[in-house]
Design an enzyme around this catalytic site. Sequence first.
Site, mmCIF file in Angstrom:
data_model
loop_
_atom_site.group_PDB
_atom_site.id
_atom_site.type_symbol
_atom_site.label_atom_id
_atom_site.label_comp_id
_atom_site.label_asym_id
_atom_site.label_seq_id
_atom_site.Cartn_x
_atom_site.Cartn_y
_atom_site.Cartn_z
ATOM 1 N N ASP A 77 0.931 -0.984 0.016
ATOM 2 C CA ASP A 77 0.005 -0.101 0.032
ATOM 3 C C ASP A 77 1.084 1.259 0.138
ATOM 4 O O ASP A 77 1.903 1.069 0.501
ATOM 5 C CB ASP A 77 -1.107 0.145 1.190
ATOM 6 C CG ASP A 77 -0.345 -0.520 2.490
ATOM 7 O OD1 ASP A 77 0.841 -0.514 2.682
ATOM 8 O OD2 ASP A 77 -1.336 -0.385 3.406
ATOM 9 N N GLU A 148 -5.621 3.576 3.832
ATOM 10 C CA GLU A 148 -6.063 3.978 4.869
ATOM 11 C C GLU A 148 -7.632 4.452 5.058
ATOM 12 O O GLU A 148 -8.215 4.263 6.089
ATOM 13 C CB GLU A 148 -5.116 5.281 5.668
ATOM 14 C CG GLU A 148 -3.881 5.048 5.471
ATOM 15 C CD GLU A 148 -3.599 4.262 6.853
ATOM 16 O OE1 GLU A 148 -4.518 3.977 7.611
ATOM 17 O OE2 GLU A 148 -2.324 3.901 7.042
#
Length: 407
Positions: A77, A148
Amino acid sequence: MTAIATVLADLEAHRGWLEDLYVDFHRHPELSSAETRTAGVIRDQLGGFGYEVHDIGGGVVGVLARGQGPTVLMRADIDGLPVVERTGLDYASTATSTDPDGDTVGVMHACGHDVHITALLGAARLLAEAPEDTWRGTFIALFQPAEETAAGAAAMVEDGLVGKIPRPDVALGQHVMPAPAGRVGTLAGPAMSAADSIKVTLHGTGSHGSMPQLSVDPVLLAANVVQRLQAIVSRELAPDDFGVVTVGALNAGTKSNIIPAFATLRINTRAYSKKVRSRLLSSIERIVHAECEAARSPEPPEFEYYDQFPLTDNDAEVTDLVTTAFRRHFGEDRVMAPNRLSGSEDFSRIPDAFGTPYTYWLLGGFTEDAERVPNHSPFFAPVPHPTLTTGVEAIVVAGLAYLAPEE
Ligand code: ZN
Ligand code: ZN
């Protein structure tokens, strides 16, 4: 020489490059779904290593095919957080950005996703530079935006990920944690919880504070709902079933002498199984509806679900194979046996879209004696060495367990 030793032969020689790359990502964090510079650097690097590069849903995917063999996907990520960095590092971020509400915020790689990007680029480079016959199959380096906000994996799947790259036989992911650097470890089964956020709007009838008989008081209604919700985990779940129901926000009214017309709650739930998750959500809806009914609420309540994270449920066979490979390469003392984390990840949406088994492991990032600073803290500062090289090694070792299995 083993395939692992061959691929890792140049790791030390590339350490300067790796650390420069890390510092560059750390200095230039970007908010979720706005990772344009980061994606650009990744795209250039992958292209330079000879990968076939795809732009998918705000992410970047590199595919390297070396003939017949299994397909391994590794995911990193890439987003930062709206946090003002306070580490005092000489490469600390001073970046600011405009958030979705239009506010100017500091931005920081406070969850260590810069470690994940750098380690995957390092492994991608070493696998590409290794002699042609070192491994067989296909390696996919997948860089995902917006972890997130739980939006990035879904965005890549919605943009046609499944049709654009080869189907992986196995998927892998890692996360840097407040644990000693140089160590890795994973566990089979539910490793990270499923999470849901729900905004609930409760309708009442406003009135003067002195004339409650003309109102339906949403403040009292909200208070009753909050109380009653806490009976879900304590009275509806078995004692050994894990579940969390948190009411993180309760907003209603403005003045002492006005009974307002509505109240809002923001509720967060966590669970380690699909069964518990759906029980928590259905019980919340049942209780809210029933309390609204009891209060004579003039309109049905509204439920808005957001920031929904799937369960991370590590496959037993993949976890066993990868852990065995980790033990053989790193030695017993560098392989951790972590407990389940109550935190959440959207990683599993990617393997789930392909129906591919996966394991997601943890990577230590701090010196043995360092104070344990949690992810998302403005003081979160993993040590580049040996965190980065260990992250690279873990990917190479787990990947080669499939692409160049040792008998
Ligand atoms: Zn995070
Ligand atoms: Zn993270």
